[in-house]
Each structure stands twice: as structure tokens, then as C-alpha cells.
Motif scaffolding. Structure first.
Motif, PDB file in Angstrom:
ATOM      1  N   ARG A  42      42.985 -18.302 -16.763  1.00 42.12           N
ATOM      2  CA  ARG A  42      41.865 -18.173 -17.686  1.00 42.12           C
ATOM      3  C   ARG A  42      41.027 -19.433 -17.801  1.00 42.12           C
ATOM      4  O   ARG A  42      39.831 -19.353 -18.093  1.00 42.12           O
ATOM      5  CB  ARG A  42      42.389 -17.804 -19.084  1.00 42.12           C
ATOM      6  CG  ARG A  42      42.817 -16.364 -19.239  1.00 42.12           C
ATOM      7  CD  ARG A  42      41.639 -15.389 -19.106  1.00 42.12           C
ATOM      8  NE  ARG A  42      40.544 -15.699 -20.000  1.00 42.12           N
ATOM      9  CZ  ARG A  42      40.477 -15.319 -21.275  1.00 42.12           C
ATOM     10  NH1 ARG A  42      41.453 -14.601 -21.814  1.00 42.12           N
ATOM     11  NH2 ARG A  42      39.439 -15.636 -22.009  1.00 42.12           N
ATOM     12  N   ARG A  43      41.629 -20.595 -17.600  1.00 39.67           N
ATOM     13  CA  ARG A  43      40.915 -21.851 -17.843  1.00 39.67           C
ATOM     14  C   ARG A  43      41.096 -22.829 -16.675  1.00 39.67           C
ATOM     15  O   ARG A  43      41.593 -23.937 -16.846  1.00 39.67           O
ATOM     16  CB  ARG A  43      41.443 -22.509 -19.130  1.00 39.67           C
ATOM     17  CG  ARG A  43      41.258 -21.692 -20.396  1.00 39.67           C
ATOM     18  CD  ARG A  43      39.811 -21.721 -20.864  1.00 39.67           C
ATOM     19  NE  ARG A  43      39.656 -21.034 -22.149  1.00 39.67           N
ATOM     20  CZ  ARG A  43      39.325 -19.775 -22.291  1.00 39.67           C
ATOM     21  NH1 ARG A  43      39.101 -19.029 -21.227  1.00 39.67           N
ATOM     22  NH2 ARG A  43      39.205 -19.227 -23.486  1.00 39.67           N
ATOM     23  N   PRO A  44      40.662 -22.447 -15.462  1.00 36.76           N
ATOM     24  CA  PRO A  44      40.857 -23.351 -14.319  1.00 36.76           C
ATOM     25  C   PRO A  44      40.108 -24.670 -14.471  1.00 36.76           C
ATOM     26  O   PRO A  44      40.488 -25.683 -13.874  1.00 36.76           O
ATOM     27  CB  PRO A  44      40.341 -22.539 -13.131  1.00 36.76           C
ATOM     28  CG  PRO A  44      39.374 -21.559 -13.723  1.00 36.76           C
ATOM     29  CD  PRO A  44      39.967 -21.208 -15.060  1.00 36.76           C
ATOM     30  N   GLU A  45      39.066 -24.676 -15.305  1.00 39.53           N
ATOM     31  CA  GLU A  45      38.296 -25.900 -15.503  1.00 39.53           C
ATOM     32  C   GLU A  45      39.106 -27.000 -16.176  1.00 39.53           C
ATOM     33  O   GLU A  45      38.707 -28.174 -16.151  1.00 39.53           O
ATOM     34  CB  GLU A  45      37.029 -25.603 -16.315  1.00 39.53           C
ATOM     35  CG  GLU A  45      37.263 -25.224 -17.776  1.00 39.53           C
ATOM     36  CD  GLU A  45      37.606 -23.757 -17.990  1.00 39.53           C
ATOM     37  OE1 GLU A  45      37.718 -23.358 -19.166  1.00 39.53           O
ATOM     38  OE2 GLU A  45      37.755 -23.025 -16.996  1.00 39.53           O
ATOM     39  N   ARG A  46      40.237 -26.630 -16.765  1.00 37.28           N
ATOM     40  CA  ARG A  46      41.100 -27.646 -17.365  1.00 37.28           C
ATOM     41  C   ARG A  46      41.835 -28.459 -16.302  1.00 37.28           C
ATOM     42  O   ARG A  46      42.349 -29.534 -16.594  1.00 37.28           O
ATOM     43  CB  ARG A  46      42.137 -26.987 -18.280  1.00 37.28           C
ATOM     44  CG  ARG A  46      41.572 -26.358 -19.538  1.00 37.28           C
ATOM     45  CD  ARG A  46      42.682 -25.729 -20.356  1.00 37.28           C
ATOM     46  NE  ARG A  46      42.165 -25.075 -21.555  1.00 37.28           N
ATOM     47  CZ  ARG A  46      42.897 -24.337 -22.381  1.00 37.28           C
ATOM     48  NH1 ARG A  46      44.192 -24.173 -22.131  1.00 37.28           N
ATOM     49  NH2 ARG A  46      42.352 -23.776 -23.451  1.00 37.28           N
ATOM     50  N   TYR A  47      41.869 -27.959 -15.076  1.00 37.58           N
ATOM     51  CA  TYR A  47      42.719 -28.564 -14.050  1.00 37.58           C
ATOM     52  C   TYR A  47      41.938 -29.182 -12.900  1.00 37.58           C
ATOM     53  O   TYR A  47      42.509 -29.888 -12.076  1.00 37.58           O
ATOM     54  CB  TYR A  47      43.710 -27.516 -13.521  1.00 37.58           C
ATOM     55  CG  TYR A  47      44.503 -26.908 -14.664  1.00 37.58           C
ATOM     56  CD1 TYR A  47      45.554 -27.595 -15.256  1.00 37.58           C
ATOM     57  CD2 TYR A  47      44.149 -25.668 -15.207  1.00 37.58           C
ATOM     58  CE1 TYR A  47      46.248 -27.068 -16.335  1.00 37.58           C
ATOM     59  CE2 TYR A  47      44.836 -25.134 -16.285  1.00 37.58           C
ATOM     60  CZ  TYR A  47      45.877 -25.838 -16.845  1.00 37.58           C
ATOM     61  OH  TYR A  47      46.559 -25.310 -17.917  1.00 37.58           O
ATOM     62  N   THR A  48      40.654 -28.920 -12.846  1.00 41.74           N
ATOM     63  CA  THR A  48      39.812 -29.570 -11.842  1.00 41.74           C
ATOM     64  C   THR A  48      38.350 -29.441 -12.260  1.00 41.74           C
ATOM     65  O   THR A  48      37.969 -28.464 -12.922  1.00 41.74           O
ATOM     66  CB  THR A  48      39.991 -28.945 -10.445  1.00 41.74           C
ATOM     67  OG1 THR A  48      39.161 -29.646  -9.503  1.00 41.74           O
ATOM     68  CG2 THR A  48      39.619 -27.476 -10.444  1.00 41.74           C
ATOM     69  N   ALA A  49      37.552 -30.427 -11.868  1.00 40.79           N
ATOM     70  CA  ALA A  49      36.113 -30.363 -12.098  1.00 40.79           C
ATOM     71  C   ALA A  49      35.398 -29.725 -10.904  1.00 40.79           C
ATOM     72  O   ALA A  49      34.197 -29.478 -10.962  1.00 40.79           O
ATOM     73  CB  ALA A  49      35.552 -31.761 -12.346  1.00 40.79           C
ATOM     74  N   ASP A  50      36.141 -29.462  -9.843  1.00 38.42           N
ATOM     75  CA  ASP A  50      35.593 -28.883  -8.628  1.00 38.42           C
ATOM     76  C   ASP A  50      35.598 -27.357  -8.748  1.00 38.42           C
ATOM     77  O   ASP A  50      36.629 -26.706  -8.590  1.00 38.42           O
ATOM     78  CB  ASP A  50      36.435 -29.328  -7.428  1.00 38.42           C
ATOM     79  CG  ASP A  50      35.925 -28.770  -6.112  1.00 38.42           C
ATOM     80  OD1 ASP A  50      34.870 -28.096  -6.102  1.00 38.42           O
ATOM     81  OD2 ASP A  50      36.584 -29.017  -5.080  1.00 38.42           O
ATOM     82  N   GLU A  51      34.451 -26.786  -9.022  1.00 38.29           N
ATOM     83  CA  GLU A  51      34.368 -25.341  -9.245  1.00 38.29           C
ATOM     84  C   GLU A  51      34.774 -24.536  -8.011  1.00 38.29           C
ATOM     85  O   GLU A  51      35.243 -23.402  -8.136  1.00 38.29           O
ATOM     86  CB  GLU A  51      32.966 -24.950  -9.692  1.00 38.29           C
ATOM     87  CG  GLU A  51      32.602 -25.483 -11.077  1.00 38.29           C
ATOM     88  CD  GLU A  51      31.277 -24.936 -11.579  1.00 38.29           C
ATOM     89  OE1 GLU A  51      30.744 -24.002 -10.938  1.00 38.29           O
ATOM     90  OE2 GLU A  51      30.778 -25.444 -12.600  1.00 38.29           O
ATOM     91  N   SER A  52      34.615 -25.117  -6.843  1.00 37.86           N
ATOM     92  CA  SER A  52      35.012 -24.398  -5.628  1.00 37.86           C
ATOM     93  C   SER A  52      36.523 -24.213  -5.546  1.00 37.86           C
ATOM     94  O   SER A  52      37.007 -23.348  -4.805  1.00 37.86           O
ATOM     95  CB  SER A  52      34.523 -25.139  -4.378  1.00 37.86           C
ATOM     96  OG  SER A  52      35.209 -26.381  -4.216  1.00 37.86           O
ATOM     97  N   ALA A  53      37.259 -25.001  -6.328  1.00 37.89           N
ATOM     98  CA  ALA A  53      38.723 -24.903  -6.330  1.00 37.89           C
ATOM     99  C   ALA A  53      39.228 -23.886  -7.359  1.00 37.89           C
ATOM    100  O   ALA A  53      40.424 -23.568  -7.367  1.00 37.89           O
ATOM    101  CB  ALA A  53      39.347 -26.269  -6.613  1.00 37.89           C
ATOM    102  N   PHE A  54      38.336 -23.377  -8.221  1.00 35.74           N
ATOM    103  CA  PHE A  54      38.754 -22.448  -9.276  1.00 35.74           C
ATOM    104  C   PHE A  54      39.497 -21.222  -8.725  1.00 35.74           C
ATOM    105  O   PHE A  54      40.560 -20.870  -9.238  1.00 35.74           O
ATOM    106  CB  PHE A  54      37.558 -21.996 -10.110  1.00 35.74           C
ATOM    107  CG  PHE A  54      37.011 -23.035 -11.059  1.00 35.74           C
ATOM    108  CD1 PHE A  54      37.534 -24.325 -11.104  1.00 35.74           C
ATOM    109  CD2 PHE A  54      35.970 -22.715 -11.915  1.00 35.74           C
ATOM    110  CE1 PHE A  54      37.026 -25.272 -11.967  1.00 35.74           C
ATOM    111  CE2 PHE A  54      35.457 -23.664 -12.794  1.00 35.74           C
ATOM    112  CZ  PHE A  54      35.973 -24.939 -12.819  1.00 35.74           C
ATOM    113  N   PRO A  55      38.958 -20.538  -7.695  1.00 34.10           N
ATOM    114  CA  PRO A  55      39.650 -19.331  -7.220  1.00 34.10           C
ATOM    115  C   PRO A  55      41.077 -19.601  -6.756  1.00 34.10           C
ATOM    116  O   PRO A  55      41.977 -18.785  -7.005  1.00 34.10           O
ATOM    117  CB  PRO A  55      38.758 -18.847  -6.071  1.00 34.10           C
ATOM    118  CG  PRO A  55      37.404 -19.374  -6.399  1.00 34.10           C
ATOM    119  CD  PRO A  55      37.655 -20.716  -7.017  1.00 34.10           C
ATOM    120  N   GLY A  56      41.304 -20.704  -6.089  1.00 33.58           N
ATOM    121  CA  GLY A  56      42.644 -21.042  -5.627  1.00 33.58           C
ATOM    122  C   GLY A  56      43.594 -21.304  -6.778  1.00 33.58           C
ATOM    123  O   GLY A  56      44.760 -20.883  -6.747  1.00 33.58           O
TER     124      GLY A  56
END
Length: 214
Positions: free
Chosen positions: A113-127
Motif C-alpha cells: 500500500r505504501r511503497p513510497e515509504r521504502y524508496t523515492a524511485d517511483e519506477s521501483a514501486f511495482p517491484g
């Protein structure tokens, strides 16, 4: 006795504490936050809980946060409700459940739900989300195994562990995971259905606008 106020958001992790409070039968008040609107980041709420998260339980000038702490406190503050085990080993098992759910299930779900908490790289969100979904599914499988003997989570008696389990069941069926809970996790689903038969759960789900387990 000073009446407590629970700050919650519908369907959020505060659901567990909300149910526990309702189970006590003692009077309490609620303050509803809209997380999508950013209520948790408002100055008014940050003055209550500087972490900007729910739940928060306010009693007079005392504020308690974190589900596992609130659940323990509510159970111990209302022993007449029978929400905390009496047997020492059962108490240890209850603590084990609360620790496991709060330190494993919750942060793993946050990766979905909150991938932005773990990286600032939006391209990494799906992974991050895909790995989180796999890991959360594994945790749900382990939960299913632990509940496979049927009944309540600890010592065959209802406790504050059970509302916390229901929370994660609702997240499993929700739009972020879309698990077929009845098919993949039948024992956990039977637990959720038993929870749905409880008046306190029915009252809280109605207040939060949630669909009961079926």
C-alpha cells in the motif's frame, strides 16, 4: 472515570482497537479521520499523535498509540470483559501473536500500500509491491496453519488477539491484495465469520461502513 476517545480511520489498522473497546461494553468516544484527505497530517491531529498514524487512544491528558499496546491496555483495564488470558502460557501466546502481527503482517502489507515509504524511485514501486504481496501471502498461509485447529486464537477463548487477526483478514480480501480468503485460507475465514457474529464487531463494522465477513 474519564471517558476515552479513539482516533480511527475506517478500515485502517485502528479497526482492531475499535473492536476491543466496543467489546468491553464501557463508554468511549470516537474521532473519525479521513486518511485520503490527509486528516492524519493536520496540525490538530499531530498535536494528539506526532507520528501522524492511527490509532490513538486519548484518556484525559494521556495518549496511547500502537495497536498492540492499546489492545493490551484495553484488556487489562477491563478485566471483567475477559479479553486477556488468565493462564501465564496463554498470556505469552497472546503476546507472541500481537508481536508477530504488528512486526510482520503490518509492515509487509505497507510494502503493498505504501511503497513510497521504502524508496523515492517511483519506477521501483511495482517491484516492491509485488514482493510485498508475495510476502504477505506467505504470512497469511502461516496464519492459516496456526488457526487450522479452529476456534479462537489463544487457549480456545476470545481475546484481543482475535480482532487484530480480523483486521488482517479484511486487508487480505481488500483491493490491495484481492485474495480469495475463503478458498485460500478457509480456517482463517471461519474465524472471521465467527467474529462477524459478535455484536461488538457488527456495531464497529456498521460505524466504519465496512462489509462483514461472509
Amino acid at each position: 472515570m474519564t471517558t476515552s476517545t479513539l482516533y480511527y480511520a475506517p478500515g485502517a489498522c485502528s479497526l482492531a482497537s475499535h473492536i476491543a473497546l466496543e467489546e468491553t461494553g464501557a463508554p468511549y468516544e470516537t474521532a473519525r479521520l479521513n486518511l485520503q484527505a490527509g486528516d492524519q497530517r493536520s496540525g490538530a491531529y499531530l498535536a494528539v499523535n506526532e507520528r501522524g498514524r492511527v490509532p490513538a487512544l486519548v484518556t484525559g491528558d494521556w495518549v496511547l498509540t500502537e495497536n498492540s499496546a492499546i489492545l493490551r491496555h484495553v484488556a487489562r483495564a477491563h478485566p471483567e470483559a475477559g479479553l486477556w488470558p488468565q493462564d501465564l502460557r496463554d498470556q505469552a501466546v497472546a503476546d507472541e501473536w500481537l508481536c508477530w502481527l504488528s512486526t510482520s503482517h503490518h509492515p509487509t502489507y505497507a510494502h503493498i500500500r505504501r511503497p513510497e515509504r521504502y524508496t523515492a524511485d517511483e519506477s521501483a514501486f511495482p517491484g516492491i509491491q509485488a514482493k510485498g504481496l508475495d510476502a504477505f501471502g506467505d504470512l497469511c498461509t502461516m496464519t492459516e496453519v496456526r488457526l487450522s485447529n479452529g476456534g479462537w486464537a489463544v487457549g480456545g477463548r476470545y481475546s484481543v488477539v482475535d480482532p487484530y487477526l480480523l483486521l488482517f483478514w479484511t486487508w487480505g480480501r481488500g483491493p490491495a491484495c484481492k485474495f480469495d480468503m475463503a478458498q485460500r485460507f478457509p480456517a482463517w475465514t471461519e474465524h472471521a465469520r465467527a467474529m462477524a457474529a459478535r455484536p461488538a464487531v457488527q456495531a464497529v463494522f456498521a460505524r466504519e461502513g465496512l462489509d462483514l465477513p461472509r
